[in-house]
Design a protein around this motif. Structure first.
Motif, PDB file in Angstrom:
ATOM      1  N   ARG A 182      -4.450   4.977   6.567  1.00  0.00           N
ATOM      2  CA  ARG A 182      -5.909   5.020   6.477  1.00  0.00           C
ATOM      3  C   ARG A 182      -6.504   3.641   6.744  1.00  0.00           C
ATOM      4  O   ARG A 182      -7.550   3.515   7.394  1.00  0.00           O
ATOM      5  N   GLY A 228      -7.653   8.701  -2.097  1.00  0.00           N
ATOM      6  CA  GLY A 228      -8.178   7.402  -1.679  1.00  0.00           C
ATOM      7  C   GLY A 228      -9.529   7.147  -2.293  1.00  0.00           C
ATOM      8  O   GLY A 228     -10.184   8.048  -2.824  1.00  0.00           O
ATOM      9  N   LEU A 270       0.823  -1.212   0.000  1.00  0.00           N
ATOM     10  CA  LEU A 270       0.000   0.000   0.000  1.00  0.00           C
ATOM     11  C   LEU A 270       0.856   1.261   0.000  1.00  0.00           C
ATOM     12  O   LEU A 270       0.541   2.243  -0.686  1.00  0.00           O
ATOM     13  N   ALA A 322      -1.889   5.187   2.391  1.00  0.00           N
ATOM     14  CA  ALA A 322      -2.893   4.127   2.308  1.00  0.00           C
ATOM     15  C   ALA A 322      -2.861   3.227   3.540  1.00  0.00           C
ATOM     16  O   ALA A 322      -3.911   2.864   4.092  1.00  0.00           O
ATOM     17  N   ASP A 382       0.559   4.248  -2.503  1.00  0.00           N
ATOM     18  CA  ASP A 382       0.071   5.504  -1.926  1.00  0.00           C
ATOM     19  C   ASP A 382       0.695   5.619  -0.542  1.00  0.00           C
ATOM     20  O   ASP A 382       0.574   4.708   0.283  1.00  0.00           O
TER      21      ASP A 382
END
Length: 328
Positions: A139, A301, A129, A136, A133
């Motif tokens: 999150r 996202g 992830l 990511a 990103d």
């Protein structure tokens, strides 16, 4: 009609038909149906047939005592052999206990291996992830915390609810009734802890989330379709003082006091600086679709679709009509 002639006591006894003895039931029945006046005569001539009792002398008592001692010795030897076989290393009980211990050890090893593999998968997932990103993985961690997908630890309180003690029994009844903790009691207690600011809640080790269901089936309380047994220990993470005061000063505290006073349901509080709630089991992913670029949010996202989640509606404490399910 001419009456049958009765035989005098001095006359010779009549012979019974079919060669039967005078005192047998069949001969009496035949004589009764053929000539009722001959029944008494058959009983008189049949006489009494009593068995002679064994002689009660010193030799008989000695033999009886020796037989009793011999029987007792045989029983003692048999019991000793059975106990020796039960305590042997190859007895069924010993083998079963060893198998249970081996199974538990294997289960502990599998659980440890599962935790290790889950940590490896989480680390590999974070690397993938982050490569796509940078935010990511962070999150994802926040989403897992919100959905109770990860275990949490910290200070908090435990609220224990337990069935009432047996009430005084009625006349003619051995034991009195017991007022059980219901699913409604647990719903009110959990909702009160959420309202007081709890960050994570679990009941008897089962983690609760926004979609958890507390229901009852028969006399069992189900949490996410898993049966639980009393006492019900509710673990809530957060500020211990704020959680306890928030519950006791609100409607939940009034409800718990009422059920304790009226029905004898027992509850107790305990604060701790280090409590742990497990992660909620997550279902297996069966299908997945690639999110289109136009559906991505402004922060890069994926924009999540809103979904309605069903939450348990706790009964109103003020509407308690006093009815409660009692079981013997």
């Amino acid at each position: 009609m001419r009456a049958p002639k009765r035989s005098t006591p001095g006359s010779a006894p009549r012979s019974t038909p079919h060669g039967e003895t005078p005192y047998s039931p069949a001969s009496l029945l035949r004589a009764l149906t053929a000539n009722p006046y001959d029944v008494d005569e058959l009983r008189i001539h049949g006489g009494t047939h009593t068995e002679d009792a064994p002689p009660d002398n010193r030799a008989t008592r000695t033999i009886t005592l020796l037989l009793a001692l011999l029987l007792g010795f045989a029983v003692a030897v048999a019991v000793t052999d059975l106990r020796r076989d039960a305590a042997a290393d190859d007895s069924p009980r010993t083998l079963l206990e060893a198998e249970v211990r081996e199974t538990r050890t294997e289960a502990d090893e599998l659980e440890a291996r599962q935790e290790t593999l889950e940590s490896d998968v989480a680390a590999a997932q974070g690397e993938v992830l982050d490569s796509a990103d940078s935010g990511a993985s962070q999150r994802l961690a926040s989403y897992e915390i919100a959905s109770a997908g990860v275990a949490m630890a910290g200070p908090g309180v435990t609220l224990s609810l337990e069935d009432s003690a047996p009430l005084p029994a009625s006349p003619g009844v051995e034991s009195g009734t017991v007022n059980r903790v219901t699913d409604g009691d647990l719903q009110i207690a959990v909702n009160g802890l959420w309202a007081a600011g709890a960050e994570a809640v679990a009941i008897n080790g089962h983690r609760l989330s926004t979609t958890s269901a507390i229901r009852t089936a028969g006399s069992a309380v189900l949490v996410d379709f898993r049966p639980l047994s009393p006492p019900y220990v509710i673990t809530a993470l957060g500020d211990p003082e704020a959680l306890r005061s928030g519950v006791e000063d609100g409607e939940t505290g009034e409800y718990l006091t009422e059920v304790s006073t009226r029905f004898g349901v027992r509850y107790s509080w305990e604060s701790s600086d280090e409590l742990t709630v497990p992660a909620r089991s997550v279902g297996s992913l069966r299908e997945a679709d690639v999110i289109e670029s136009e559906r991505d949010g402004p922060d890069g996202g994926a924009a999540s679709d809103s979904a309605d989640s069903s939450a348990d509606t706790a009964p109103d404490p003020a509407d308690d009509s006093g009815s409660r399910k009692d079981s013997e």
